[in-house]
Design a protein around this motif. Sequence first.
Motif, PDB file in Angstrom:
ATOM      1  N   UNK A 125       0.825  -1.213   0.000  1.00  0.00           N
ATOM      2  CA  UNK A 125       0.000   0.000   0.000  1.00  0.00           C
ATOM      3  C   UNK A 125       0.853   1.255   0.000  1.00  0.00           C
ATOM      4  N   UNK A 126       2.022   1.193   0.646  1.00  0.00           N
ATOM      5  CA  UNK A 126       2.902   2.362   0.682  1.00  0.00           C
ATOM      6  C   UNK A 126       3.468   2.691  -0.696  1.00  0.00           C
ATOM      7  N   UNK A 127       3.458   1.727  -1.599  1.00  0.00           N
ATOM      8  CA  UNK A 127       3.925   1.972  -2.963  1.00  0.00           C
ATOM      9  C   UNK A 127       2.926   2.813  -3.762  1.00  0.00           C
ATOM     10  N   UNK A 128       1.678   2.853  -3.310  1.00  0.00           N
ATOM     11  CA  UNK A 128       0.599   3.483  -4.077  1.00  0.00           C
ATOM     12  C   UNK A 128       0.534   4.988  -3.852  1.00  0.00           C
ATOM     13  N   UNK A 129       0.016   5.681  -4.868  1.00  0.00           N
ATOM     14  CA  UNK A 129      -0.351   7.073  -4.668  1.00  0.00           C
ATOM     15  C   UNK A 129      -1.810   7.097  -4.189  1.00  0.00           C
ATOM     16  N   UNK A 130      -2.335   8.282  -3.934  1.00  0.00           N
ATOM     17  CA  UNK A 130      -3.680   8.394  -3.366  1.00  0.00           C
ATOM     18  C   UNK A 130      -4.763   7.841  -4.287  1.00  0.00           C
ATOM     19  N   UNK A 131      -4.561   7.906  -5.592  1.00  0.00           N
ATOM     20  CA  UNK A 131      -5.557   7.393  -6.536  1.00  0.00           C
ATOM     21  C   UNK A 131      -5.505   5.872  -6.644  1.00  0.00           C
ATOM     22  N   UNK A 132      -4.341   5.293  -6.450  1.00  0.00           N
ATOM     23  CA  UNK A 132      -4.172   3.843  -6.596  1.00  0.00           C
ATOM     24  C   UNK A 132      -4.604   3.077  -5.348  1.00  0.00           C
ATOM     25  N   UNK A 133      -4.522   3.719  -4.194  1.00  0.00           N
ATOM     26  CA  UNK A 133      -4.770   3.014  -2.931  1.00  0.00           C
ATOM     27  C   UNK A 133      -6.172   2.387  -2.865  1.00  0.00           C
ATOM     28  N   UNK A 134      -7.259   3.101  -3.237  1.00  0.00           N
ATOM     29  CA  UNK A 134      -8.575   2.444  -3.185  1.00  0.00           C
ATOM     30  C   UNK A 134      -8.678   1.242  -4.135  1.00  0.00           C
ATOM     31  N   UNK A 135      -8.026   1.329  -5.279  1.00  0.00           N
ATOM     32  CA  UNK A 135      -8.046   0.205  -6.222  1.00  0.00           C
ATOM     33  C   UNK A 135      -7.313  -0.990  -5.627  1.00  0.00           C
ATOM     34  N   UNK A 136      -6.163  -0.727  -5.010  1.00  0.00           N
ATOM     35  CA  UNK A 136      -5.416  -1.806  -4.378  1.00  0.00           C
ATOM     36  C   UNK A 136      -6.200  -2.398  -3.211  1.00  0.00           C
ATOM     37  N   UNK A 137      -6.846  -1.543  -2.424  1.00  0.00           N
ATOM     38  CA  UNK A 137      -7.640  -2.036  -1.291  1.00  0.00           C
ATOM     39  C   UNK A 137      -8.730  -2.988  -1.771  1.00  0.00           C
ATOM     40  N   UNK A 138      -9.356  -2.668  -2.893  1.00  0.00           N
ATOM     41  CA  UNK A 138     -10.375  -3.539  -3.465  1.00  0.00           C
ATOM     42  C   UNK A 138      -9.759  -4.880  -3.879  1.00  0.00           C
ATOM     43  N   UNK A 139      -8.586  -4.833  -4.483  1.00  0.00           N
ATOM     44  CA  UNK A 139      -7.907  -6.066  -4.886  1.00  0.00           C
ATOM     45  C   UNK A 139      -7.537  -6.914  -3.675  1.00  0.00           C
ATOM     46  N   UNK A 140      -7.074  -6.259  -2.619  1.00  0.00           N
ATOM     47  CA  UNK A 140      -6.700  -6.991  -1.402  1.00  0.00           C
ATOM     48  C   UNK A 140      -7.930  -7.677  -0.819  1.00  0.00           C
ATOM     49  N   UNK A 141      -9.066  -6.956  -0.777  1.00  0.00           N
ATOM     50  CA  UNK A 141     -10.298  -7.574  -0.262  1.00  0.00           C
ATOM     51  C   UNK A 141     -10.686  -8.791  -1.097  1.00  0.00           C
ATOM     52  N   UNK A 142     -10.578  -8.669  -2.424  1.00  0.00           N
ATOM     53  CA  UNK A 142     -10.901  -9.802  -3.294  1.00  0.00           C
ATOM     54  C   UNK A 142      -9.954 -10.972  -3.034  1.00  0.00           C
ATOM     55  N   UNK A 143      -8.681 -10.669  -2.925  1.00  0.00           N
ATOM     56  CA  UNK A 143      -7.686 -11.714  -2.681  1.00  0.00           C
ATOM     57  C   UNK A 143      -7.958 -12.416  -1.353  1.00  0.00           C
ATOM     58  N   UNK A 144      -8.211 -11.643  -0.313  1.00  0.00           N
ATOM     59  CA  UNK A 144      -8.411 -12.239   1.003  1.00  0.00           C
ATOM     60  C   UNK A 144      -9.723 -13.020   1.063  1.00  0.00           C
ATOM     61  N   UNK A 145     -10.744 -12.573   0.348  1.00  0.00           N
ATOM     62  CA  UNK A 145     -11.996 -13.336   0.361  1.00  0.00           C
ATOM     63  C   UNK A 145     -11.827 -14.668  -0.358  1.00  0.00           C
ATOM     64  N   UNK A 146     -10.953 -14.725  -1.355  1.00  0.00           N
ATOM     65  CA  UNK A 146     -10.703 -15.982  -2.075  1.00  0.00           C
ATOM     66  C   UNK A 146      -9.837 -16.912  -1.244  1.00  0.00           C
ATOM     67  N   UNK A 147      -8.812 -16.364  -0.616  1.00  0.00           N
ATOM     68  CA  UNK A 147      -7.871 -17.232   0.086  1.00  0.00           C
ATOM     69  C   UNK A 147      -8.375 -17.634   1.460  1.00  0.00           C
TER      70      UNK A 147
END
Length: 167
Positions: free
Chosen positions: A129-151
């Motif tokens: 998340x620290x690699x992201x800028x402010x616009x990328x962070x919500x997109x990454x957060x969504x991906x993390x939620x998807x990843x964690x719900x699958x795993x």
Amino acid sequence: MAIAKNKVLLIIVGVLLVVNLGVLLLFVNLKPAGRQGGRNWGRQGMTEILEKRAGFSKQQLQAYQDLRNQHWKKMKPLLTDMRAARDSFYRLLYVPEITDSALLHAADGIAQRQKAIDLQTFRHFQQVRQLCDDNQRPKLDSLIRQFMSKSGAPFRRDNLRERKERP
């Protein structure tokens, strides 16, 4: 009359042969469905997803790869240790007259190892998340939620059916 019966049998055998070959070709050429939604969370897949869906730059992707390599250097021993703890736990099935305290002690060992795995995974996602800028962070957060719900979802047939029914 025997010749007519033979012709009918030859036609039936021929039709069955063609149908069997067709079914065989269908199964050989079918691509596996893969994960739901065509998501590929593997080594290259996650990099592509971060690039396309979160908008990571080449520099961010390289930094992600470095973080990922560091993360897996830490995770592999944790996962190996977890596997050994679970094997040890389930070997207790063969111990006659196992005490509740011994069983709880072995289960606590698994819990401690799972805790270490989850903490490491959490820290990894914090770093990504620290690699992201402010616009990328919500997109990454969504991906993390998807990843964690699958795993994290337990595998059950009714759970699998629910996933397939989702849009």
